[in-house]
Each structure stands twice: as structure tokens, then as C-alpha cells.
Design an enzyme around this catalytic site. Sequence first.
Site, mmCIF file in Angstrom:
data_model
loop_
_atom_site.group_PDB
_atom_site.id
_atom_site.type_symbol
_atom_site.label_atom_id
_atom_site.label_comp_id
_atom_site.label_asym_id
_atom_site.label_seq_id
_atom_site.Cartn_x
_atom_site.Cartn_y
_atom_site.Cartn_z
ATOM 1 N N ASP A 1 4.086 2.983 5.674
ATOM 2 C CA ASP A 1 2.837 3.732 5.545
ATOM 3 C C ASP A 1 2.621 4.035 4.065
ATOM 4 O O ASP A 1 3.593 4.304 3.330
ATOM 5 C CB ASP A 1 2.888 5.038 6.334
ATOM 6 C CG ASP A 1 1.549 5.760 6.313
ATOM 7 O OD1 ASP A 1 0.667 5.383 7.112
ATOM 8 O OD2 ASP A 1 1.371 6.663 5.474
ATOM 9 N N ASP B 1 4.508 9.778 8.482
ATOM 10 C CA ASP B 1 3.649 8.892 9.278
ATOM 11 C C ASP B 1 4.387 7.626 9.690
ATOM 12 O O ASP B 1 4.185 7.112 10.800
ATOM 13 C CB ASP B 1 2.387 8.531 8.481
ATOM 14 C CG ASP B 1 1.422 9.716 8.377
ATOM 15 O OD1 ASP B 1 1.799 10.822 8.798
ATOM 16 O OD2 ASP B 1 0.303 9.520 7.869
ATOM 17 N N GLU C 1 0.126 6.159 1.081
ATOM 18 C CA GLU C 1 -0.931 7.090 0.698
ATOM 19 C C GLU C 1 -1.525 6.580 -0.608
ATOM 20 O O GLU C 1 -0.811 6.024 -1.452
ATOM 21 C CB GLU C 1 -0.391 8.512 0.519
ATOM 22 C CG GLU C 1 0.302 9.080 1.752
ATOM 23 C CD GLU C 1 -0.590 9.136 2.979
ATOM 24 O OE1 GLU C 1 -1.828 9.266 2.812
ATOM 25 O OE2 GLU C 1 -0.067 9.030 4.112
ATOM 26 N N HIS D 1 -0.047 12.895 7.213
ATOM 27 C CA HIS D 1 -0.680 12.211 6.078
ATOM 28 C C HIS D 1 0.255 12.173 4.867
ATOM 29 O O HIS D 1 -0.198 12.081 3.730
ATOM 30 C CB HIS D 1 -2.023 12.852 5.699
ATOM 31 C CG HIS D 1 -3.091 12.626 6.729
ATOM 32 N ND1 HIS D 1 -3.619 11.386 6.996
ATOM 33 C CD2 HIS D 1 -3.710 13.504 7.555
ATOM 34 C CE1 HIS D 1 -4.534 11.500 7.951
ATOM 35 N NE2 HIS D 1 -4.606 12.770 8.314
#
Length: 563
Positions: A21, A167, A23, A162
Amino acid sequence: MQLTFDELGTPLRDTTFVVVDLETTGAPPGPEGITEIGAVKVRGGEVIGEFATLVDPRAPIPPQIVALTGITTAMVQAAPRIERVLPAFLEFAAGSVLVAHNSGFDVGFLKAACQGHGYAWPRPPVVCTLKLARRVLSPQDTRSYRLSALAALVGARTKPTHRALDDARATVDVLHALLERVGSVGVHSLEELLDYLPDVTPAQRRKRGMAAHLPERPGVYLFRGPGDEVLYVGTAGNLRRRVRQYFTGSDSRGRIREMVGLAERVEGIECSHALEAQVRELRLLGAHRPAYNRRSKNPRNAWWVVLTDEAFPRLSVVRQVRDGALGPFSSQARAKVAADALASATRLRTCTQRIPAAGANAKPCVLAELGRCGAPCAGRQSVAEYAPSVRLVTDLVEGTDNSALHAAREHVDALAEAEHFEQAARRRDELVTLLSGVERRHRLASLAAIPELVGAAPDGSGGWEFAVVRHGRLASAGVARRGVPPMPVVEALVASAETVLPGPGPLRGAAAEEAGVLLRWLTRPGVRLVRTATPWAEPAHGAGGWRPWLDRAATANALEHVG
């Protein structure tokens, strides 16, 4: 459809998944923009490693992203930059299947970062848990396919926040729950999972057995319809694997799905190596013109520029090649541009009126006599006065004199000096098109003139791939694997090679596209000439010496488009 034992592939319990994952700053995928990477490596339902780091995106993080993720610009100032993080992540994920929720987002950023910083993207298999959830769970099962909703549905041990590692951990539990569900419908291997993800009709799946008889070797495949007509032709490095992909939905083109629906059987032609497969494909496209191949609409897609056969010749664009033709060109429009540029440089007439010879000093052009044409053409010349213009064309085509090219370049320079920049750029681009035709004509004609040539390319495993080329056609192909003496193989290939008699035209009867494929293969780095019946030489007055000018023209054209 029940798979055979050799098609079962890698059991899911033995498959290593890396669930990742990211960001980001909210910017589109590019060399920068990632603020955090989190990844979890799992196999057989067990976690075997984790990877987590903040990343300096080299840009401020927008307030709305800070509010969503909690990652501030101050937090990432001391973090490593993506070019330092990528090698470690790629090593962590090496040999694994990448998994992400909405994988297009995460994989898109990773690929863009690799490309922007000079790292090769390893092209791993990718599983998207969002797509898998939509295949497995109906709207009655879940109110949403968002990661937070799915994590709550399956009782994930980690709540999505998040933040990348949280995540990724939540996605691991979602993945395992979804894999349990697909196991009940017979998906037990990685290959079956990758086949299951696309939206494939039962009819497509039932036809997967049509690939079972094909070898795992390079070659050409033909899809045949109800009347045994050829629907589609393609090449593959692995025939069985490539054809099976047509029955897994990996190709979403509508016309290909329609073709697969019509297909009754698949025929495979095993080839020695990729070059032979490419040439066989071209020949089969020309022979069958299959309805579902775009290239088959015009398999001999070549245009030529020729002098017309009359007292005062002009340049004409034709499809039928003949002696003295310039080309080939990939389109009629490009051939027309080259013809106009050559006519301007040599002062050939461009009107289409047929002008007969009528004496040594005749002025047979009616338009010129009426004052309706001011072009420097046969309307004001005798046949003898017109002949030098014709010779400039024939000398350029044969490679004995390229004065016409110099005249065209001088015209470009004169326009630029007079500050007619737009006109100069247009004339420059026309000259580039003409030069490409001259270069292609000379290179292909030089190859086609050789009665027999044997080339050898390393196969990457210590062996050799051979091609016997006769008058621009592939006459025989074969391989000598590592440890096999190569010259006896060459002798056998030459002895069994197809007899090729030279035909008319500059390519001696060879198809332009096939000759071009052979030329590109023979001039690749590492390819060697084993023998040639006659020296392979190109004209001294060809386009070879114009390479520096062509490079400058390409740079100028690129700058103009950027501007």
C-alpha cells in the site's frame, strides 16, 4: 473446465504474496509523489516479513492529504528519497506476486518511480483485491468494496487508517478471506487465480482446452473458424501459454473476444526462433488475410515513387514496384511528400498532362503556351534539355549521385537565411521523408541483391540462432544449442534451404516488409555474418552520410513541437 495435471501451476498455499500500500501527495504518478510505502510478505497464510518507510516526495504535502493520512511535510523531511527506497523494496518483493487494493493506483506509482529513476520494472504478477472482491462478493454481501468496508466484513485484525503498513496488513486479511471463497469454486493455483480475475464467459473458459496440444515453443498460431477459415494469425515465444491467454480474458479488445467466440480450433506452427515466426506470420497474413488481424487489411502495405514512361517523365506514386522505383514508403501520403520534394530539387514537372515529344526544340505543353503554368518543366524545354533532371532522379535512386539531396538542403538553408522559418521547416520535413525513402531503398536493395547470406545471433544461452537469407527472403532457419558444433548445423540449413529465384524490381521480388524484418535482425548488435555469396555493400552516394543532418533535423522538430 478441469485442468490437466501439467496445467495446475503453483498452488496458492505455496505462492508468496507481497501485499503493498502507498500513500502519496495526491499528484499523478511520476518519479516523485510517494510519501510512504508499507508491505507485508505472506505465504501459506503466514506473515514472513514486513517493509515500511516514509519517503521524501520532494514537495509539500497538501493540507487535505495531511488531514487524510496524518503524514505532514515535517515528518518526511528526514525520510529517504524514493530512489534510495526503490532498490530495497524491489529486493523485498522479488519473486513474489504483488497484491494491492485498487492495484492500478499503487502499481502505477511504483512503475512511474522506477521509470523516472532508471530502475527496471520487474513485471510481477499482480492481484487486485478490489477486482477480486467484485468477482467474489455480490452487492448483497457488502455495502461497499472500499478497503475499510471489506476489512470490517471479514473481521480483519488491523483497521485501515490511511497509513501504508496498517492498510497493507488489513489487505492481507481481506486477501485471505477472498482466497477461501474462490477455493470453493475450484481456484487452487496462482494460474487459476489470475485466469479467474478477468470477466470471462463460460464459453471462453470451455475453449481453453484448444491450446492443450500446442508446444511450449516459439512459433505462429492460427485461429480457425467454423469453415476452417483463418480468423486470426499471431506469433508467440511460447505457443501454449500465449494461446491460453485468449481464453482468460486478458485481452479485452472486442474484436478479439468476438474472434475467440467464433474459433473452432487453433493450429500451431513451431518455429526455430522468433525471426522465423515473424516472417511466417507475415506470409500467412498475406496468404489468408484473416478478418480479425488489422495488419491483414493490407499485408503488402508499401508505396513507391517511379518515373512515368513518357517523353517528359514526371514522378508518380504507385503500389506496383518496378525497376528504378524509390521506396518503399509506409503510406501513400509519405510517398507523395517524397515525390514532391524530389521533383522540386530536380526541377521535374509536376503537372499530370501527358506531353509527347514533338521535335528537338518543341514546346508541346499547351498550358505553358497559354501562360497558365509557370513551373520550370517540359513546357519550356526540349527533351534533351529536360534529360538532366531525369538523370538526377535515376542517379539518386541508384546511389551514384545525390546532388538532388544537396539541392534540396540548399533550398532549406536559403529559406532559413531569408527568415522564412515556417516554410523552411516544412521543406526540411519533406527532405527528411525523402531521405528515409532513399535510405530504405538502398539498404533493402543491397540485401536483396545477395544470392545467399547466412547470419547468426546469440540465443542468450550459449547457443546460436541461424537464418539463411536469399534475395531478401528467409530461405531457412535453425538453431545450434549450447555445446552443439554450429558449422554442421549451418551446412544442413543451407543444403535444405528454399530455392529463391530473383524477381523484378529493386528488391528482386522480395516483399518489402519481410526484407525489412530481415534487415533489422541482421543489423542488431551481436548478430554475425557467417558467410555471404557476394559482398554486402550499400551505395557510396546514399543516405548514410546524411545521418548527422537527420539527427539535427529530428532535434529541431522535437523542439518545435515542445514549443
